[in-house]
Enzyme design. Structure first.
Site, short mmCIF file in Angstrom:
data_model
loop_
_atom_site.label_atom_id
_atom_site.label_comp_id
_atom_site.label_asym_id
_atom_site.label_seq_id
_atom_site.Cartn_x
_atom_site.Cartn_y
_atom_site.Cartn_z
N LYS A 83 -2.44 3.17 0.43
CA LYS A 83 -3.21 2.07 1.00
C LYS A 83 -2.72 1.84 2.43
O LYS A 83 -1.52 1.68 2.67
CB LYS A 83 -3.01 0.83 0.13
CG LYS A 83 -4.09 -0.22 0.27
CD LYS A 83 -3.86 -1.30 -0.79
CE LYS A 83 -4.86 -2.42 -0.70
NZ LYS A 83 -4.49 -3.54 -1.57
O1 G3P Z 1 -5.25 -6.76 -2.61
C1 G3P Z 1 -6.06 -7.19 -1.57
C2 G3P Z 1 -6.88 -8.42 -1.86
O2 G3P Z 1 -7.56 -8.28 -3.07
C3 G3P Z 1 -6.16 -9.72 -1.68
O3 G3P Z 1 -6.90 -10.83 -2.12
O4 G3P Z 1 -7.03 -13.20 -2.77
O5 G3P Z 1 -5.09 -12.41 -1.39
O6 G3P Z 1 -7.35 -12.62 -0.39
P1 G3P Z 1 -6.56 -12.36 -1.64
#
Ligand code: G3P
Length: 217
Positions: A83
């Protein structure tokens, strides 16, 4: 649409995977920090019981170190997807790692033109962050719609992995917008199959069935 779980919590992950409905796993540095565990050990453990794509994020910001970290992470298991954040250096690193045959998930995507560049770099997945755009008062799902249109018009094979998903409605809308995959916190995945009318209906069926005095087995 494929469903990925967005967590580095191995116990939660195992419970989700036990449904047979999970196609992949994504992690990020924040999720690793939350787990309190050694990064490479967590990724190795996940890859030991799950053979779908497992995203493991580089920590460097310069292309040469991203490439070195990506190679190191890819050594952990064949199903590791490296990633990489969507920056200039990240795109350079993506192209080189993809040319080496590694799967790459380009993350932190907030615009359609960023997604266009990730596809040109050959990314396996692009991760547009829906919830974080919503947080800013924008309509995150529009980004999925725009990327879908661009990838279809220009025949890019990069898969759209909807990320920063916060609600079941996000999952529904991402599916309608043509996302290839969505990565969900385990809590959102668990909320997908729950409906009060299902519970109410089942309760009535069980009551009526008990009244018949019959058994199937
Ligand atoms: O892993 C990346 C993403 O899904 C993070 O989500 O909720 O931290 O904006 P969030």
């Amino acid at each position: 649409m494929q469903i990925f779980l967005d967590t580095a919590d191995v116990a939660l992950l195992k419970a989700g995977i036990a449904t047979g409905l999970i196609d992949g796993v994504t992690t990020n540095p924040s999720l690793i920090a939350k787990s309190g565990r050694d990064f490479k050990a967590v990724i190795a453990e996940i890859c030991g019981f799950f053979d779908g794509s497992v995203s493991a994020e580089v920590a460097a910001v310069d292309a040469p170190t991203m490439i070195a970290e990506g190679r190191e992470l890819a050594k952990i298991a064949p199903n590791v997807t490296v990633k990489i954040p969507l920056t200039r250096d990240g795109l350079i690193a993506t192209k080189i790692l993809v040319d080496e045959g590694k799967a790459v998930n380009v993350t932190l995507c907030f615009s359609a033109v960023q997604a266009l560049l990730a596809a040109k770099a050959g990314a396996t997945y692009i991760s547009p962050f829906i919830g974080r755009l919503d947080d800013m008062g924008m309509r995150g799902m529009e980004l999925i719609e725009e990327i879908r249109a661009i990838y279809d018009i220009h025949d890019f094979g990069t898969k759209i992995l909807a990320a920063s998903i916060r609600t079941p409605d996000h999952v529904r809308d991402a599916a309608i917008a043509g996302a290839d995959c969505a990565t969900l916190p385990v809590s959102v995945f668990e909320a997908l199959y729950k409906h009060p009318l299902t519970e109410k209906g089942l309760e009535q069926f069980l009551k009526d069935w008990a009244g018949t005095g019959q058994s199937i087995l």
